[in-house]
Design an enzyme around this catalytic site. Structure first.
Site, PDB file in Angstrom:
ATOM      1  N   SER A  74      72.794  42.186  36.048  1.00 27.23           N
ATOM      2  CA  SER A  74      71.790  43.056  35.424  1.00 27.23           C
ATOM      3  C   SER A  74      72.248  43.731  34.140  1.00 27.23           C
ATOM      4  O   SER A  74      71.452  44.425  33.497  1.00 27.23           O
ATOM      5  CB  SER A  74      71.329  44.123  36.420  1.00 27.23           C
ATOM      6  N   LYS A  77      70.096  43.374  31.162  1.00 27.51           N
ATOM      7  CA  LYS A  77      69.012  44.297  30.798  1.00 27.51           C
ATOM      8  C   LYS A  77      69.371  45.188  29.609  1.00 27.51           C
ATOM      9  O   LYS A  77      68.486  45.833  29.041  1.00 27.51           O
ATOM     10  CB  LYS A  77      68.631  45.151  32.003  1.00 27.51           C
ATOM     11  N   SER A 134      67.731  49.457  38.099  1.00 31.59           N
ATOM     12  CA  SER A 134      67.872  48.067  37.678  1.00 31.59           C
ATOM     13  C   SER A 134      66.765  47.170  38.233  1.00 31.59           C
ATOM     14  O   SER A 134      67.023  46.061  38.718  1.00 31.59           O
ATOM     15  CB  SER A 134      69.246  47.525  38.110  1.00 31.59           C
TER      16      SER A 134
END
Length: 398
Positions: A74, A77, A134
């Site tokens: 993640s 991101k 997340s």
């Protein structure tokens, strides 16, 4: 028989000597071991890949297999958020814009906020969900808001990566779920983290430990435990998948210095946070931020040739800080370079010289010296008018 025995012993001895020599040639020369290897031993990270960068200068303070291409979960991101904030700053939408969840966004696996197809949520709450917990579904919803489809958004992610010099990176999705070929490196994660930090509003989200969306019905608890445990922490993003392991891009600020610590591939979340803290500790203990001083030899003005004024006031305002090892603060020297004479016309803000700061042979920075105001080129009409005004003006009577 004795002769045969002695020959056998001699052959064995020669064979052993040859193998010892060959083995010794395979050993690294102590002088050839890089200083970075010594740093790695001193920091003692469990992670297979890591990097520590100074935000202000972009200087790398530590690296370990920093260009090794790996999944980053993640932390992907970070790039998603870069493009979202760019779009907001460009006026494409704002934090109050309402987004309707598509079937694709609602169908995302992994960590999420359980978006339902057709559910409406404002950008501000979607950002909270992406940064704090997340949420993969929220990331896709924002990507579709920016570009229409996740595929178009991912193309923008890769374009932005090239612009930032992220040569180890290829994105396949916007949320970091494991996918063949979705790879980056600790070095590239630091680059995109630094880019995201330029959007200061991100820290309105990354420093939040606990928040709520859906009018308090959904609780959000930050996946970054350092928010509660590390002095000076400012963010930034965690990530965990089976292929990527436990990863983090951790940012912190102390004493005017802001650092980015990237850790990829740890086996556990505890190792991830421990490694990030070790990296940040290493940076804050070993380095310091130094503000450049205005040189005492800097003149107040510079001569102007063929101008309506013979000189122009100078303006000098150094921007930013220098990063030095602790104990080297007094090694900073500056070199002043100002043009002996500048021909008119001179424009306000025109560069007339520079100040170069050095520590030993290393150039720390160079800042321009500019004209504080403009100076017109001399012309006889203006000169005559000035002389006429002086001639006809009343004289001071005493």
């Amino acid at each position: 028989m004795v002769r045969r025995f002695l020959c056998t012993i001699l052959c064995l001895a020669l064979f052993a000597a040859a193998n010892v020599t060959a083995f010794a040639e395979d050993l690294p020369d102590a002088a050839a071991v890089s200083s970075n290897d010594a740093v790695n031993d001193a920091v003692g990270l469990a992670a297979p890949s890591a990097l520590l960068m100074d935000f202000s200068t972009g200087k790398i303070l530590y690296e370990k297999n920093s260009h090794e291409r790996r999944p980053c979960a993640s932390i992907t991101k970070v790039m998603t958020l870069c493009l979202v904030f760019e779009a907001m700053e460009a006026g494409q939408f704002d934090c109050d814009t309402v987004v309707t969840a598509s079937p694709i966004a609602a169908a995302q696996d992994g960590s999420d906020i359980w978006l339902v197809e057709g559910e409406q949520m404002c950008v501000n709450d979607l950002l909270k969900a992406v940064v704090i917990v997340s949420a993969n579904d929220a990331a896709v919803a924002l990507a579709e808001l920016v570009s229409g489809t996740q595929e178009a958004f991912v193309a923008k992610m890769n374009e932005k990566a090239k612009q930032l010099g992220m040569n180890d990176t290829e994105f396949k999705n916007c949320n970091g779920l494991d996918e063949d070929g979705h790879l980056t490196s600790a070095h590239d994660v630091a680059l995109m983290s630094r880019e995201l930090m330029r959007h200061e509003k991100i820290f309105d989200y990354t420093c939040v430990w606990l928040d709520y969306i859906r009018d308090g019905a959904t609780q959000l608890v930050n996946t970054n435990r350092l928010v509660k445990s590390y002095d000076g922490i400012t963010g930034l993003k965690t990530g965990t998948t089976s292929l990527a392991g436990a990863c983090i891009s951790a940012t912190a600020q102390r004493g005017g210095m802001s650092l980015i610590a990237v850790v990829l591939g740890d086996k556990t979340t505890d190792e991830r946070f421990s490694d990030a803290a070790k990296l940040l500790d290493y940076g804050f203990a070993g380095f310091c931020a130094v503000e450049p001083e205005i040189p005492q030899t800097l003149p107040e003005s510079a001569p102007v040739k063929n101008g309506m004024e013979q000189s122009v006031p100078l303006h000098f305002e150094p921007d930013g800080t220098f990063l030095l090892k602790n104990g080297e603060q007094d090694t900073v020297e500056c070199e002043l370079r100002i043009a002996e004479e500048t021909a008119a016309p001179v424009e306000a803000g025109q560069k007339l010289g520079s100040v170069i700061y050095k520590s030993g042979s290393e150039v720390l920075g160079e800042f321009p010296v500019t004209a504080e105001r403009g100076v017109e080129k001399i012309n006889f009409h203006d000169v005559f008018a000035a002389l006429f005004r002086a001639f006809v003006s009343p004289q001071d009577k005493r």
